[in-house]
Design a protein around this motif. Structure first.
Motif, PDB file in Angstrom:
ATOM      1  N   GLY A  37      46.547  67.248  15.042  1.00 13.85           N
ATOM      2  CA  GLY A  37      47.616  67.557  14.100  1.00 13.85           C
ATOM      3  C   GLY A  37      48.843  68.200  14.696  1.00 13.85           C
ATOM      4  N   ILE A  38      48.840  68.425  16.016  1.00 12.37           N
ATOM      5  CA  ILE A  38      50.011  68.980  16.696  1.00 12.37           C
ATOM      6  C   ILE A  38      50.602  67.907  17.605  1.00 12.37           C
ATOM      7  CG2 ILE A  38      50.849  70.746  18.304  1.00 12.37           C
ATOM      8  CD1 ILE A  38      48.550  72.533  17.385  1.00 12.37           C
ATOM      9  N   GLY A  39      51.917  67.691  17.472  1.00 15.69           N
ATOM     10  CA  GLY A  39      52.576  66.674  18.284  1.00 15.69           C
ATOM     11  C   GLY A  39      53.118  67.248  19.580  1.00 15.69           C
ATOM     12  N   TYR A  40      52.584  66.797  20.703  1.00 13.92           N
ATOM     13  CA  TYR A  40      53.048  67.251  22.013  1.00 13.92           C
ATOM     14  C   TYR A  40      54.028  66.232  22.585  1.00 13.92           C
ATOM     15  CZ  TYR A  40      49.436  70.854  22.111  1.00 13.92           C
ATOM     16  OH  TYR A  40      48.655  71.951  21.830  1.00 13.92           O
ATOM     17  N   GLU A  41      55.220  66.714  22.936  1.00 13.57           N
ATOM     18  CA  GLU A  41      56.222  65.849  23.548  1.00 13.57           C
ATOM     19  C   GLU A  41      56.102  65.928  25.064  1.00 13.57           C
ATOM     20  OE1 GLU A  41      59.950  67.230  22.035  1.00 13.57           O
ATOM     21  OE2 GLU A  41      59.783  66.062  20.187  1.00 13.57           O
ATOM     22  N   LEU A  42      56.073  64.789  25.712  1.00 16.08           N
ATOM     23  CA  LEU A  42      55.978  64.720  27.162  1.00 16.08           C
ATOM     24  C   LEU A  42      57.000  63.727  27.691  1.00 16.08           C
ATOM     25  CD1 LEU A  42      52.800  64.579  25.892  1.00 16.08           C
ATOM     26  CD2 LEU A  42      52.289  65.002  28.290  1.00 16.08           C
ATOM     27  N   GLU A  43      57.294  63.851  28.974  1.00 13.96           N
ATOM     28  CA  GLU A  43      58.068  62.835  29.667  1.00 13.96           C
ATOM     29  C   GLU A  43      57.165  62.238  30.739  1.00 13.96           C
ATOM     30  OE1 GLU A  43      62.018  63.656  30.960  1.00 13.96           O
ATOM     31  OE2 GLU A  43      62.447  64.972  29.273  1.00 13.96           O
ATOM     32  N   ALA A  44      57.345  60.967  31.015  1.00 12.86           N
ATOM     33  CA  ALA A  44      56.466  60.283  31.962  1.00 12.86           C
ATOM     34  C   ALA A  44      57.244  59.221  32.731  1.00 12.86           C
ATOM     35  CB  ALA A  44      55.299  59.639  31.219  1.00 12.86           C
ATOM     36  N   PRO A  45      56.790  58.891  33.946  1.00  5.26           N
ATOM     37  CA  PRO A  45      57.427  57.817  34.711  1.00  5.26           C
ATOM     38  C   PRO A  45      57.044  56.459  34.140  1.00  5.26           C
ATOM     39  CG  PRO A  45      55.506  58.625  35.894  1.00  5.26           C
ATOM     40  CD  PRO A  45      55.688  59.525  34.698  1.00  5.26           C
ATOM     41  N   MET A  46      57.796  55.444  34.508  1.00  6.64           N
ATOM     42  CA  MET A  46      57.524  54.098  33.990  1.00  6.64           C
ATOM     43  C   MET A  46      56.152  53.589  34.419  1.00  6.64           C
ATOM     44  SD  MET A  46      59.839  53.300  31.951  1.00  6.64           S
ATOM     45  CE  MET A  46      59.118  51.692  31.648  1.00  6.64           C
ATOM     46  N   LEU A 102      60.607  61.987  38.519  1.00  5.10           N
ATOM     47  CA  LEU A 102      60.224  60.926  37.582  1.00  5.10           C
ATOM     48  C   LEU A 102      60.889  59.606  37.955  1.00  5.10           C
ATOM     49  CD1 LEU A 102      60.236  62.506  33.991  1.00  5.10           C
ATOM     50  CD2 LEU A 102      58.270  61.923  35.413  1.00  5.10           C
ATOM     51  N   ALA A 103      62.148  59.683  38.385  1.00  2.47           N
ATOM     52  CA  ALA A 103      62.868  58.470  38.778  1.00  2.47           C
ATOM     53  C   ALA A 103      62.204  57.810  39.983  1.00  2.47           C
ATOM     54  CB  ALA A 103      64.327  58.803  39.093  1.00  2.47           C
ATOM     55  N   VAL A 104      61.760  58.646  40.940  1.00  2.00           N
ATOM     56  CA  VAL A 104      61.070  58.108  42.128  1.00  2.00           C
ATOM     57  C   VAL A 104      59.801  57.385  41.710  1.00  2.00           C
ATOM     58  CG1 VAL A 104      59.839  58.705  44.249  1.00  2.00           C
ATOM     59  CG2 VAL A 104      61.990  59.842  43.713  1.00  2.00           C
ATOM     60  N   LEU A 105      59.000  58.033  40.876  1.00  2.34           N
ATOM     61  CA  LEU A 105      57.723  57.443  40.469  1.00  2.34           C
ATOM     62  C   LEU A 105      57.902  56.289  39.486  1.00  2.34           C
ATOM     63  CD1 LEU A 105      55.555  60.676  40.090  1.00  2.34           C
ATOM     64  CD2 LEU A 105      55.601  59.051  41.992  1.00  2.34           C
ATOM     65  N   SER A 106      59.074  56.198  38.863  1.00  2.89           N
ATOM     66  CA  SER A 106      59.366  55.059  37.986  1.00  2.89           C
ATOM     67  C   SER A 106      59.804  53.844  38.796  1.00  2.89           C
ATOM     68  CB  SER A 106      60.459  55.422  36.977  1.00  2.89           C
ATOM     69  OG  SER A 106      59.997  56.377  36.047  1.00  2.89           O
ATOM     70  N   CYS A 125      66.928  55.169  48.747  1.00  2.00           N
ATOM     71  CA  CYS A 125      68.269  55.268  48.157  1.00  2.00           C
ATOM     72  C   CYS A 125      68.440  54.361  46.943  1.00  2.00           C
ATOM     73  CB  CYS A 125      69.329  54.949  49.204  1.00  2.00           C
ATOM     74  SG  CYS A 125      69.576  56.278  50.413  1.00  2.00           S
ATOM     75  N   LYS A 126      67.506  53.436  46.734  1.00  4.04           N
ATOM     76  CA  LYS A 126      67.561  52.568  45.557  1.00  4.04           C
ATOM     77  C   LYS A 126      67.098  53.301  44.297  1.00  4.04           C
ATOM     78  CE  LYS A 126      66.856  48.262  48.126  1.00  4.04           C
ATOM     79  NZ  LYS A 126      65.966  47.099  48.342  1.00  4.04           N
ATOM     80  N   VAL A 127      66.490  54.476  44.485  1.00  2.00           N
ATOM     81  CA  VAL A 127      66.042  55.268  43.347  1.00  2.00           C
ATOM     82  C   VAL A 127      67.247  55.967  42.714  1.00  2.00           C
ATOM     83  CG1 VAL A 127      64.611  57.208  42.599  1.00  2.00           C
ATOM     84  CG2 VAL A 127      63.796  55.668  44.404  1.00  2.00           C
ATOM     85  N   PRO A 128      67.444  55.843  41.401  1.00  2.00           N
ATOM     86  CA  PRO A 128      68.574  56.513  40.746  1.00  2.00           C
ATOM     87  C   PRO A 128      68.545  58.020  40.996  1.00  2.00           C
ATOM     88  CG  PRO A 128      67.518  54.965  39.247  1.00  2.00           C
ATOM     89  CD  PRO A 128      66.640  55.054  40.457  1.00  2.00           C
ATOM     90  N   GLY A 129      69.699  58.564  41.396  1.00  2.00           N
ATOM     91  CA  GLY A 129      69.789  59.998  41.626  1.00  2.00           C
ATOM     92  C   GLY A 129      69.497  60.432  43.051  1.00  2.00           C
ATOM     93  N   ILE A 130      69.143  59.469  43.919  1.00  2.45           N
ATOM     94  CA  ILE A 130      68.844  59.817  45.312  1.00  2.45           C
ATOM     95  C   ILE A 130      69.885  59.181  46.236  1.00  2.45           C
ATOM     96  CG2 ILE A 130      67.244  59.472  47.233  1.00  2.45           C
ATOM     97  CD1 ILE A 130      64.989  60.004  45.485  1.00  2.45           C
ATOM     98  N   GLY A 131      70.591  60.048  46.946  1.00  2.37           N
ATOM     99  CA  GLY A 131      71.548  59.590  47.938  1.00  2.37           C
ATOM    100  C   GLY A 131      70.924  59.653  49.319  1.00  2.37           C
ATOM    101  N   LYS A 132      71.724  59.360  50.327  1.00  3.42           N
ATOM    102  CA  LYS A 132      71.198  59.285  51.691  1.00  3.42           C
ATOM    103  C   LYS A 132      70.652  60.628  52.162  1.00  3.42           C
ATOM    104  CE  LYS A 132      72.312  57.556  56.298  1.00  3.42           C
ATOM    105  NZ  LYS A 132      73.338  56.931  57.171  1.00  3.42           N
ATOM    106  N   LYS A 133      71.373  61.717  51.870  1.00  2.55           N
ATOM    107  CA  LYS A 133      70.932  63.038  52.337  1.00  2.55           C
ATOM    108  C   LYS A 133      69.607  63.436  51.691  1.00  2.55           C
ATOM    109  CE  LYS A 133      75.377  65.077  53.638  1.00  2.55           C
ATOM    110  NZ  LYS A 133      76.342  66.189  53.396  1.00  2.55           N
ATOM    111  N   THR A 134      69.487  63.184  50.388  1.00  3.17           N
ATOM    112  CA  THR A 134      68.238  63.518  49.699  1.00  3.17           C
ATOM    113  C   THR A 134      67.095  62.658  50.218  1.00  3.17           C
ATOM    114  OG1 THR A 134      69.466  64.127  47.702  1.00  3.17           O
ATOM    115  CG2 THR A 134      67.112  63.720  47.454  1.00  3.17           C
ATOM    116  N   ALA A 135      67.378  61.381  50.469  1.00  2.00           N
ATOM    117  CA  ALA A 135      66.356  60.478  51.009  1.00  2.00           C
ATOM    118  C   ALA A 135      65.863  60.968  52.366  1.00  2.00           C
ATOM    119  CB  ALA A 135      66.905  59.056  51.118  1.00  2.00           C
TER     120      ALA A 135
END
Length: 199
Positions: free
Chosen positions: A23-32, A87-91, A111-121
């Protein structure tokens, strides 16, 4: 700390989903990758959970496997990588593809992952390579065993790992050798390379 959650799947709209637990609704976010494994709405579902507690929010992230959750936890330990980027990486990449990027130092794929540039990669490669090898060595070995790969290579890599060498090093050296060699010869030559006595 919430480790997993079980209930009825009420809503799923990537990246958000809602699970009715008594009876309790839990909101979650998940990768694709997790969304692909979800049942139809109204059906029972069980997810592994990572909980983030902040001053202004308590966030739940759901995963269809424990391995996905552990990869997520490893990703968010990297400086500059938060839950959204993780989440974007795992999606974008499966667990095997992510580990393979580390094995091959594949900045381009990361770098094809949204939000990841060369330095982060590059930071991901530096900070996660050894960690992934230690924590997900079985994935590293599996990702280096495509269908049709010579069995002698697999045997040699497995033997080197059993001797205490890191899967990533064993795979790199074995794959650099003549593929027509027997397992025994591959092991001998790989040991020479790994010990620094390259002939």
């Amino acid at each position: 700390m919430i480790g997993w959650i079980q209930g009825l799947l009420m809503e799923k709209q990537p990246p958000a989903l809602m699970i009715n637990v008594n009876g309790i609704g839990y909101e979650l976010e998940a990768p694709m990758t997790t969304f692909f494994d979800l049942p139809a709405t109204g059906e029972a579902v069980t997810l592994f959970v990572h909980m983030v507690v902040r001053e202004d929010a308590q966030l739940l992230f759901g995963f269809s496997s424990k391995q996905q959750r552990e990869l997520f936890r490893s990703l968010i330990k990297v400086n500059g990588v938060g839950p959204k980027v993780a989440l974007a990486v795992l999606s974008t990449l499966s667990a095997e593809e992510l580990v393979q990027c580390m094995v091959n130092d594949d900045v381009t794929q990361l770098c094809k992952v949204p939000g990841i540039g060369k330095k982060t990669a590059q930071r991901l490669l530096v900070e996660m390579k050894d960690r992934l090898t230690k924590e997900f060595g079985d994935v590293v070995l599996e990702s280096n065993r495509p269908d049709g790969a010579p069995s002698q290579e697999q045997d040699a890599i497995a033997a080197l790992v059993s001797l205490g060498y890191r899967p990533i090093d064993a795979s790199r050296v074995v794959k650099s050798l003549d593929k027509d060699l027997s397992s025994e010869d591959l092991i001998r030559q790989a040991l020479r390379h790994l010990s620094g006595n390259v002939l």
